[in-house]
Design a protein around this motif. Structure first.
Motif, mmCIF file in Angstrom:
data_model
loop_
_atom_site.group_PDB
_atom_site.id
_atom_site.type_symbol
_atom_site.label_atom_id
_atom_site.label_comp_id
_atom_site.label_asym_id
_atom_site.label_seq_id
_atom_site.Cartn_x
_atom_site.Cartn_y
_atom_site.Cartn_z
ATOM 1 N N LEU A 153 -43.940 -4.010 -28.912
ATOM 2 C CA LEU A 153 -45.357 -4.859 -29.428
ATOM 3 C C LEU A 153 -45.304 -5.794 -29.172
ATOM 4 N N VAL A 154 -45.790 -6.674 -28.595
ATOM 5 C CA VAL A 154 -46.255 -7.960 -27.661
ATOM 6 C C VAL A 154 -47.551 -8.625 -29.044
ATOM 7 N N SER A 155 -48.282 -7.863 -28.854
ATOM 8 C CA SER A 155 -49.322 -8.501 -28.971
ATOM 9 C C SER A 155 -50.852 -7.723 -29.667
ATOM 10 N N LYS A 156 -51.190 -7.139 -30.945
ATOM 11 C CA LYS A 156 -52.240 -7.059 -31.223
ATOM 12 C C LYS A 156 -53.847 -7.640 -31.053
ATOM 13 N N ALA A 157 -53.534 -7.981 -29.353
ATOM 14 C CA ALA A 157 -54.905 -8.837 -29.036
ATOM 15 C C ALA A 157 -54.914 -8.665 -27.686
ATOM 16 N N ASP A 158 -56.313 -8.420 -27.587
ATOM 17 C CA ASP A 158 -56.304 -8.567 -25.923
ATOM 18 C C ASP A 158 -56.378 -9.756 -25.222
ATOM 19 N N GLU A 159 -55.303 -10.656 -25.088
ATOM 20 C CA GLU A 159 -55.019 -11.936 -24.592
ATOM 21 C C GLU A 159 -53.421 -12.306 -23.099
ATOM 22 N N PRO A 160 -53.520 -12.895 -22.717
ATOM 23 C CA PRO A 160 -52.375 -12.851 -21.023
ATOM 24 C C PRO A 160 -51.210 -13.329 -22.057
ATOM 25 N N ILE A 161 -50.380 -13.458 -21.544
ATOM 26 C CA ILE A 161 -48.923 -13.202 -21.921
ATOM 27 C C ILE A 161 -48.777 -14.857 -22.025
ATOM 28 N N GLU A 162 -48.967 -15.848 -21.330
ATOM 29 C CA GLU A 162 -48.887 -17.347 -21.361
ATOM 30 C C GLU A 162 -49.614 -17.859 -22.846
ATOM 31 N N LYS A 163 -50.495 -16.644 -23.050
ATOM 32 C CA LYS A 163 -51.845 -17.667 -24.035
ATOM 33 C C LYS A 163 -50.258 -17.163 -25.592
ATOM 34 N N ILE A 164 -50.120 -16.054 -25.245
ATOM 35 C CA ILE A 164 -49.022 -15.627 -25.971
ATOM 36 C C ILE A 164 -48.060 -16.747 -26.255
ATOM 37 N N ILE A 165 -48.093 -17.173 -25.445
ATOM 38 C CA ILE A 165 -47.147 -17.986 -25.427
ATOM 39 C C ILE A 165 -47.080 -19.808 -25.346
ATOM 40 N N GLY A 166 -48.567 -19.652 -25.683
ATOM 41 C CA GLY A 166 -48.988 -20.786 -25.880
ATOM 42 C C GLY A 166 -49.247 -21.504 -27.745
ATOM 43 N N GLN A 167 -49.683 -20.292 -28.070
ATOM 44 C CA GLN A 167 -49.469 -20.159 -29.728
ATOM 45 C C GLN A 167 -48.798 -20.073 -30.751
ATOM 46 N N LEU A 168 -47.427 -19.423 -29.425
ATOM 47 C CA LEU A 168 -46.274 -19.792 -30.120
ATOM 48 C C LEU A 168 -45.962 -21.062 -30.250
ATOM 49 N N LEU A 169 -45.912 -21.487 -29.158
ATOM 50 C CA LEU A 169 -45.177 -22.916 -29.394
ATOM 51 C C LEU A 169 -46.338 -23.703 -29.950
ATOM 52 N N LEU A 170 -47.094 -23.465 -30.096
ATOM 53 C CA LEU A 170 -48.172 -24.365 -31.083
ATOM 54 C C LEU A 170 -48.078 -24.153 -32.329
ATOM 55 N N HIS A 171 -47.684 -23.435 -32.354
ATOM 56 C CA HIS A 171 -47.568 -23.214 -34.207
ATOM 57 C C HIS A 171 -46.349 -23.319 -34.407
ATOM 58 N N ARG A 172 -45.423 -23.828 -33.684
ATOM 59 C CA ARG A 172 -43.669 -24.521 -33.773
ATOM 60 C C ARG A 172 -43.923 -26.408 -33.800
ATOM 61 N N ILE B 89 -49.048 -20.726 -16.848
ATOM 62 C CA ILE B 89 -48.930 -21.611 -18.168
ATOM 63 C C ILE B 89 -50.432 -21.889 -18.445
ATOM 64 N N THR B 90 -50.730 -23.164 -17.127
ATOM 65 C CA THR B 90 -52.035 -24.364 -17.230
ATOM 66 C C THR B 90 -52.993 -23.490 -17.145
ATOM 67 N N ARG B 91 -53.078 -22.811 -16.693
ATOM 68 C CA ARG B 91 -54.037 -21.627 -16.893
ATOM 69 C C ARG B 91 -54.803 -21.371 -17.763
ATOM 70 N N ILE B 92 -54.410 -21.750 -19.192
ATOM 71 C CA ILE B 92 -54.654 -22.152 -20.365
ATOM 72 C C ILE B 92 -55.331 -23.125 -21.034
ATOM 73 N N PRO B 93 -56.337 -23.143 -21.479
ATOM 74 C CA PRO B 93 -57.012 -24.717 -22.075
ATOM 75 C C PRO B 93 -56.075 -24.675 -23.109
ATOM 76 N N GLY B 94 -56.088 -26.255 -22.237
ATOM 77 C CA GLY B 94 -55.166 -26.973 -24.012
ATOM 78 C C GLY B 94 -53.805 -26.774 -23.861
ATOM 79 N N ALA B 95 -53.516 -26.686 -22.278
ATOM 80 C CA ALA B 95 -52.110 -26.451 -22.592
ATOM 81 C C ALA B 95 -51.396 -27.389 -22.028
ATOM 82 N N SER B 96 -51.401 -28.281 -22.043
ATOM 83 C CA SER B 96 -51.181 -30.259 -22.439
ATOM 84 C C SER B 96 -50.006 -30.644 -23.615
ATOM 85 N N ALA B 97 -50.735 -29.329 -24.772
ATOM 86 C CA ALA B 97 -50.416 -29.342 -26.088
ATOM 87 C C ALA B 97 -48.357 -29.192 -26.130
#
Length: 426
Positions: free
Chosen positions: A258-277, A296-304
């Motif tokens: 299992l990678v995610s329990k939501a209908d979200e792309p891998i690039e968003k999952i990566i972004g959430q992992l990095l933001l949380h940490r 990666i950059t097609r997710i809004p807020g990736a500059s964070a």
């Protein structure tokens, strides 16, 4: 409640234009409990369009048409619909006023408005006109009794930006008032590491035990598989409880992949992992040519969390900007575990990131050798303490090889981040 989508235009049939309108309409309809039963593409031929209207009105209570509403001679949808519904063409004063506003205030076109543009204010008198705030072609709503059922036909522009505005702002609100829809609820999980057939083998008993109103769909893509549960019914609260129970069972059976329990792309999952940490990442790409950075950059807020990329397509750039040793390139070659590992370390240093991803390979269609055939691709991900590399042996065309590599590189990065978190000593 079923809907059909008819897309109109020769450009769709010859592949010159990709039909993104149908996907958007289906997604928005599904949120409201409208099930798209069929999608049909027809060319700019009156007989074909009329035949599609006849056939789809037997299948669905809502028929959506897109395309053929422009000001040129090949835009035949409006006069065709006028004849089909037995109307006559009239000037709609509000549409005429809007066209005047667009050309004078928005487009700022000098001189008189062309007659062909003025004629876009003509609409069948049997249609309800839908205001197109984003363009000059109005939407049109028709009603007709077919086999004792009242069918709604809606004609929308083919320009995606205009179509989306009309669908969301005009069409869906009217449909919600006109019809009563059932509830449709989805739950989606993303898995990686097993192919579709192997995942299905695990779920034979689970799928057989599903209630009739809950369906399971398999959606494989680029080395990952989405599993979507869909429930339909009239009681939203009860439906939500039932699908959540089944979804918990599903994800428990697939917990190891299992990678995610939501209908979200891998690039968003990566972004959430990095933001949380509170970590950042960078990319060093060769064969993917910046595609990882694009995802990666097609997710809004990736500059964070995303610092940047070095696209090192040549060995010269690999040496100069990523400090890949010339000896490594000479002995092991650009397509090697040693090279992508060095690319990760160079990206970490040059771009000041906590994590980095690297790709180098032979995407095709040529460039392969007996030792390294087309589809041989190395990927790597890691931080200053640990870099993990992985060999991909792909067999697809260039575009697919690049997309699969991008997905696999980001999945590898996710694994590295989680492994390091589980055991910081690694």
């Amino acid at each position: 409640m079923n809907a059909s989508i008819i897309t109109i235009g020769d450009e769709l049939l010859i592949g010159q234009t990709i039909d993104t309108n149908s996907a958007f309409i289906a997604q928005e309809f599904n949120k409201k409990g409208i099930w798209v039963k069929r999608r049909v593409a027809v060319g700019d031929v009156a007989e074909d369009i009329e035949k599609a209207l006849d056939e789809e009105s037997l299948q669905a209570q809502i028929v959506i048409l897109t395309g053929g509403l422009g000001p040129t001679a090949d835009d035949i949808t409006k006069p065709l619909l006028n004849n089909y519904f037995g109307g006559k063409m009239v000037i709609d004063p509000k549409v005429a006023e809007h066209i005047e506003y667009l050309f004078r205030e928005v487009y700022r076109k000098p001189g008189p408005i062309a007659e062909r543009n003025k004629k876009q204010a003509e609409v069948p008198d049997v249609a309800k006109v839908l205001h197109n705030a984003r363009g000059s072609a109005p939407g049109m709503w028709f009603e007709k009794t077919v086999k004792g059922r009242n069918v709604v036909f809606v004609s929308l522009p083919g320009v995606p930006h205009e179509m989306k505005g009309l669908l969301v702002e005009e069409v869906i609100p009217r449909l919600l008032k006109y019809f009563k829809f059932p509830f449709i609820i989805h739950r989606t999980a993303l898995t990686a590491g097993l192919g579709e057939s192997m995942v299905a083998e695990r779920l034979i008993d689970f799928e057989a035990a599903l209630p009739r109103h809950i369906k399971l769909a398999y959606l494989p893509s680029y080395g990952a598989v989405k599993l979507r549960l869909t429930a339909q019914g009239q009681q939203e609260e009860q439906l939500t409880e039932q699908i959540n129970f089944q979804f918990d069972q599903l994800t428990a059976l697939l917990s190891d992949i299992l990678v995610s329990k939501a209908d979200e792309p891998i690039e968003k999952i990566i972004g959430q992992l990095l933001l949380h940490r509170k970590k950042t990442m960078a990319t060093a790409e060769s064969c993917t040519g910046g595609n990882v950075a694009h995802w990666i950059t097609r997710i809004p807020g990736a500059s964070a969390y995303y610092n940047g990329s070095i696209v090192s397509y040549s060995n010269l750039v690999k040496e100069a900007l990523l400090a890949v040793p010339s000896g490594t390139l000479r002995r092991q070659g650009a397509v090697s575990s040693e090279t992508v590992e060095a690319m990760v370390k160079g990206a970490l240093q040059q771009l000041g990131a906590d994590y980095a991803v690297a790709t180098s390979g032979i995407a095709g269609p040529d460039g392969g050798t007996p030792d390294k055939p087309v589809g041989t691709i190395w990927i790597a991900a890691g931080n200053q303490d640990r870099v993990v590399t992985k060999l991909l042996q792909l067999r697809f065309d260039r575009e697919q090889n690049i997309e699969i590599t991008t997905m696999q590189a980001l999945l590898l990065l996710r694994r590295v981040i989680l492994d390091l978190e589980a055991d910081p000593a690694l």
